[in-house]
Write an enzyme that holds these catalytic residues in place. Structure first.
Site, short mmCIF file in Angstrom:
data_model
loop_
_atom_site.label_atom_id
_atom_site.label_comp_id
_atom_site.label_asym_id
_atom_site.label_seq_id
_atom_site.Cartn_x
_atom_site.Cartn_y
_atom_site.Cartn_z
CE1 TYR A 156 -4.08 1.67 -0.26
CE2 TYR A 156 -3.42 2.86 1.71
CZ TYR A 156 -4.27 2.70 0.64
OH TYR A 156 -5.32 3.58 0.46
CE LYS A 163 -7.04 6.43 0.75
NZ LYS A 163 -8.17 7.21 0.19
P1 NAD Z 1 -13.08 3.66 -7.72
O1 NAD Z 1 -12.05 3.42 -8.77
O2 NAD Z 1 -14.45 3.23 -8.02
O3 NAD Z 1 -13.08 5.18 -7.27
C1 NAD Z 1 -11.94 6.01 -7.29
C2 NAD Z 1 -12.38 7.30 -7.95
O4 NAD Z 1 -11.33 8.29 -7.91
C3 NAD Z 1 -12.76 7.11 -9.42
O5 NAD Z 1 -14.08 7.53 -9.62
C4 NAD Z 1 -11.77 8.01 -10.13
O6 NAD Z 1 -12.29 8.58 -11.31
C5 NAD Z 1 -11.52 9.06 -9.07
N1 NAD Z 1 -10.39 9.92 -9.37
C6 NAD Z 1 -9.08 9.57 -9.60
N2 NAD Z 1 -8.37 10.66 -9.94
C7 NAD Z 1 -9.22 11.73 -9.90
C8 NAD Z 1 -9.08 13.12 -10.16
N3 NAD Z 1 -7.90 13.68 -10.55
N4 NAD Z 1 -10.18 13.93 -10.02
C9 NAD Z 1 -11.36 13.40 -9.65
N5 NAD Z 1 -11.57 12.10 -9.40
C10 NAD Z 1 -10.49 11.27 -9.53
O7 NAD Z 1 -12.51 2.90 -6.40
P2 NAD Z 1 -13.00 2.89 -4.89
O8 NAD Z 1 -12.36 1.71 -4.30
O9 NAD Z 1 -14.47 3.05 -4.82
O10 NAD Z 1 -12.28 4.18 -4.28
C11 NAD Z 1 -12.97 5.23 -3.62
C12 NAD Z 1 -12.22 5.65 -2.35
O11 NAD Z 1 -12.28 4.57 -1.41
C13 NAD Z 1 -10.75 5.97 -2.55
O12 NAD Z 1 -10.41 7.09 -1.73
C14 NAD Z 1 -10.05 4.73 -2.01
O13 NAD Z 1 -8.75 5.02 -1.53
C15 NAD Z 1 -10.99 4.39 -0.88
N6 NAD Z 1 -10.89 3.01 -0.33
C16 NAD Z 1 -11.00 1.93 -1.16
C17 NAD Z 1 -10.92 0.65 -0.63
C18 NAD Z 1 -11.01 -0.57 -1.50
O14 NAD Z 1 -10.54 -1.65 -1.08
N7 NAD Z 1 -11.62 -0.50 -2.68
C19 NAD Z 1 -10.75 0.48 0.76
C20 NAD Z 1 -10.65 1.61 1.57
C21 NAD Z 1 -10.72 2.88 1.01
O1 0WE Z 2 -6.94 3.15 -1.72
C1 0WE Z 2 -6.92 2.08 -2.28
C2 0WE Z 2 -6.40 1.96 -3.70
C3 0WE Z 2 -6.42 3.28 -4.42
C4 0WE Z 2 -5.62 3.28 -5.70
C5 0WE Z 2 -5.63 2.24 -6.61
C6 0WE Z 2 -4.88 2.34 -7.78
C7 0WE Z 2 -4.80 1.20 -8.78
C8 0WE Z 2 -4.48 1.70 -10.16
C9 0WE Z 2 -4.86 4.40 -5.96
N1 0WE Z 2 -4.12 4.52 -7.08
C10 0WE Z 2 -4.14 3.51 -8.00
N2 0WE Z 2 -3.38 3.65 -9.14
C11 0WE Z 2 -3.45 2.79 -10.18
O2 0WE Z 2 -2.70 2.93 -11.17
N3 0WE Z 2 -7.33 0.95 -1.58
C12 0WE Z 2 -7.63 1.07 -0.17
C13 0WE Z 2 -7.42 -0.40 -2.18
C14 0WE Z 2 -6.17 -1.15 -1.87
O3 0WE Z 2 -5.06 -0.98 -2.59
C15 0WE Z 2 -4.07 -1.79 -2.03
C16 0WE Z 2 -4.60 -2.49 -0.93
C17 0WE Z 2 -5.95 -2.06 -0.81
C18 0WE Z 2 -6.93 -2.50 0.22
C19 0WE Z 2 -2.75 -1.97 -2.41
C20 0WE Z 2 -1.96 -2.86 -1.68
C21 0WE Z 2 -2.46 -3.54 -0.59
C22 0WE Z 2 -3.79 -3.37 -0.19
#
Ligand code: NAD
Ligand code: 0WE
Length: 265
Positions: A156, A163
């Site tokens: 991560y 974060k």
């Molecule tokens: P997602 O890909 O559906 O959403 C990420 C969003 O970020 C997308 O809509 C993308 O267009 C937007 N984005 C990226 N660059 C941008 C920019 N320059 N301007 C505006 N928007 C931009 O994935 P998600 O998992 O739903 O992620 C949403 C949030 O949840 C993120 O902050 C992520 O870190 C957080 N999160 C995700 C997880 C997971 O496991 N999926 C867990 C904990 C937290």
């Molecule tokens: O916040 C995230 C991931 C957000 C994210 C994902 C990508 C993939 C594609 C940000 N930047 C990018 N850039 C890319 O090019 N999470 C909380 C999901 C996540 O990501 C991990 C996790 C978890 C959970 C990465 C390593 C280990 C655990």
């Protein structure tokens, strides 16, 4: 839950498709009677987000790349024109270059670090500041975080550091905005298979590890995060600000793998 958000209006930023955490939040806000606009990044997402906006009865959908001050300022104008003042904002946006998500944390580049901080952390602060004048008293703002902010989660890396800064800014923003009754909180979600997650190698292993070791012995989903989001954005939680709520089936309380055999002897 039917009328929890009746009469409340807001903006949801970060819906990319129906797997987005922001979509799970939007669905539940709709069920609770809220009305909201959606914003997305990049013209290519328009064809995904437009039908979602129609489905959820959103009167306003627009592009907003949060790396641009002008785009954020234009967003405030659009939202104000549609709604006047608003009651809530959801920030569900993150991005780091691949070089920051694997290998060694210290191999993050200066440019990659700046970009990840800009999109995933600074944007939340900028949004709070720019939208403050059109927020009603007792409004509520949330962002999404992950456990990697608090402890080391392999790979991560850079996102963990970003974060951590986001969670610290939630506390400072809670203080800044508290005098107008506006609350600022984050939800620390467990791993969920979304578009962002699908770009992560070995994400399946992360899901399996969390499922095996969480007190509830399962993973969470977008709907569960969505229901907690409704609580934080509603008047059920008027005493909560500056908080980070874990929606992770309890995984964060564990200090050791449930299966001690993994490393014992
Ligand atoms: P997602 O890909 O559906 O959403 C990420 C969003 O970020 C997308 O809509 C993308 O267009 C937007 N984005 C990226 N660059 C941008 C920019 N320059 N301007 C505006 N928007 C931009 O994935 P998600 O998992 O739903 O992620 C949403 C949030 O949840 C993120 O902050 C992520 O870190 C957080 N999160 C995700 C997880 C997971 O496991 N999926 C867990 C904990 C937290
Ligand atoms: O916040 C995230 C991931 C957000 C994210 C994902 C990508 C993939 C594609 C940000 N930047 C990018 N850039 C890319 O090019 N999470 C909380 C999901 C996540 O990501 C991990 C996790 C978890 C959970 C990465 C390593 C280990 C655990």
């Amino acid at each position: 839950m039917q009328n929890l958000m009746a009469g409340k209006r807001g903006l949801i930023m970060g819906v990319a498709n129906q797997k987005s955490i922001a979509y799970g939040i939007a669905e539940n806000l709709k069920k609770a009677g809220a009305e909201f606009a959606l914003s997305y990044a990049g013209e290519t997402l328009k064809k995904r987000v437009d039908p979602i906006a129609t489905e959820l009865g959103c009167p306003l959908v627009f592009e907003c790349d949060v790396t641009s001050d002008e785009a954020i300022e234009a967003a405030v104008k659009e939202v104000e024109k549609e709604f006047g003042k608003i009651d809530f904002i959801v920030h569900a946006i993150a991005f780091a270059d691949k070089s920051g998500l694997g290998g060694k944390y210290y191999n993050a580049t200066r440019a990659g670090f700046a970009q990840a901080m800009d999109i995933s952390c600074y944007s939340f602060t900028a949004i709070c500041e720019k939208f403050a004048p059109i927020m009603n008293e007792n409004g509520s703002i949330i962002t999404l975080s992950y456990l990697g902010a608090e402890r080391v989660v392999p790979n991560y890396n850079l996102m963990g550091v970003v974060k951590a800064a986001l969670e610290a800014s939630v506390k400072y923003l809670a203080c800044d905005m508290g005098d107008r009754g506006i609350r600022v909180n984050s939800i620390s979600a467990g791993p969920i298979k979304t578009l962002a997650a699908s770009g992560i190698g070995e994400f399946r292993k992360v899901l399996n590890y969390n499922e095996a070791n969480a007190p509830l012995k399962r993973n969470v989903d977008q709907d569960e995060v969505g229901r907690t989001a409704v609580a934080l954005l509603s008047d059920l939680t008027t005493g909560i600000t500056g908080e980070n709520i874990h929606v992770d089936a309890g995984f964060h309380v564990m200090a050791m793998s449930k299966d001690l055999a993994v490393t014992a002897e």
